[in-house]
Scaffold this motif. Sequence first.
Motif, PDB file in Angstrom:
ATOM      1  N   PHE A  42      -6.432 -10.413  -4.815  1.00 24.91           N
ATOM      2  CA  PHE A  42      -5.664  -9.233  -4.422  1.00 24.91           C
ATOM      3  C   PHE A  42      -6.461  -8.358  -3.464  1.00 24.91           C
ATOM      4  N   HIS A  43      -5.891  -8.116  -2.290  1.00 21.83           N
ATOM      5  CA  HIS A  43      -6.498  -7.241  -1.297  1.00 21.83           C
ATOM      6  C   HIS A  43      -6.024  -5.812  -1.525  1.00 21.83           C
ATOM      7  N   LYS A  44      -4.701  -5.637  -1.570  1.00 19.14           N
ATOM      8  CA  LYS A  44      -4.102  -4.336  -1.844  1.00 19.14           C
ATOM      9  C   LYS A  44      -2.946  -4.517  -2.821  1.00 19.14           C
ATOM     10  N   VAL A  45      -2.846  -3.588  -3.757  1.00 18.58           N
ATOM     11  CA  VAL A  45      -1.738  -3.581  -4.715  1.00 18.58           C
ATOM     12  C   VAL A  45      -1.117  -2.188  -4.666  1.00 18.58           C
ATOM     13  N   ALA A  46       0.139  -2.126  -4.248  1.00 15.38           N
ATOM     14  CA  ALA A  46       0.885  -0.864  -4.216  1.00 15.38           C
ATOM     15  C   ALA A  46       1.863  -0.866  -5.380  1.00 15.38           C
ATOM     16  N   ILE A  47       1.751   0.135  -6.220  1.00 14.84           N
ATOM     17  CA  ILE A  47       2.660   0.273  -7.356  1.00 14.84           C
ATOM     18  C   ILE A  47       3.584   1.441  -7.062  1.00 14.84           C
ATOM     19  N   TYR A  48       4.866   1.116  -6.925  1.00 13.50           N
ATOM     20  CA  TYR A  48       5.890   2.121  -6.640  1.00 13.50           C
ATOM     21  C   TYR A  48       6.596   2.434  -7.945  1.00 13.50           C
ATOM     22  N   GLY A  49       6.501   3.697  -8.366  1.00 17.22           N
ATOM     23  CA  GLY A  49       7.108   4.065  -9.636  1.00 17.22           C
ATOM     24  C   GLY A  49       7.608   5.488  -9.641  1.00 17.22           C
ATOM     25  N   ASN A  50       8.130   5.883 -10.791  1.00 23.30           N
ATOM     26  CA  ASN A  50       8.721   7.215 -10.922  1.00 23.30           C
ATOM     27  C   ASN A  50       8.412   7.850 -12.281  1.00 23.30           C
TER      28      ASN A  50
END
Length: 125
Positions: free
Chosen positions: A84-92
Motif C-alpha cells: 500500500f502506497h496511499k490509503v484514503a478512507i472516506y467516511g462520515n
Amino acid sequence: MTEARHGLTVGVENNDHEIFLSMKAIGKLTHEDYEKITPVIDSALDAVSNEEVNVFIDGTELEGWELRAAWDDFKMGMKHNKQFHKVAIYGNKEWQEKASKVGSWFTSGEVKFFDNQQKAMDWLH
C-alpha cells in the motif's frame, strides 16, 4: 422483519505501474463477508507484487465489524501492508477517523481520513 444489508464491494484498476483498489463497505461486516472477498483481494494484490497500490475505502455506509470480521480485516491489512502506497478512507463518522489513525500504525504507506470524497480522490492521484 427485514435483514440488514452488509458486505464489501471491490474494484481494481491498473494504470501503468500503479494499481488502484477501491472498496465500499456496507453495514456491519461479518466473518462470512471476509471469507468471500479476501480471496478476490488476495488474488488481485498477489498478481501485482512489484507495483504500488493506492486504496480508496468508502465507509460512509459502514456501521462496524463483528469481532471476528475485525480480526479478518486486520490480518488482510497485515498481509498486504507493504504494497500500500496511499490509503484514503472516506467516511462520515468520528470513530472512522480514529480507526484510520490506528490503521496507519500497521501500514507501510500513508493513510488519511477524509469526509469529502473528491478530496480523497485528489490526494490519491
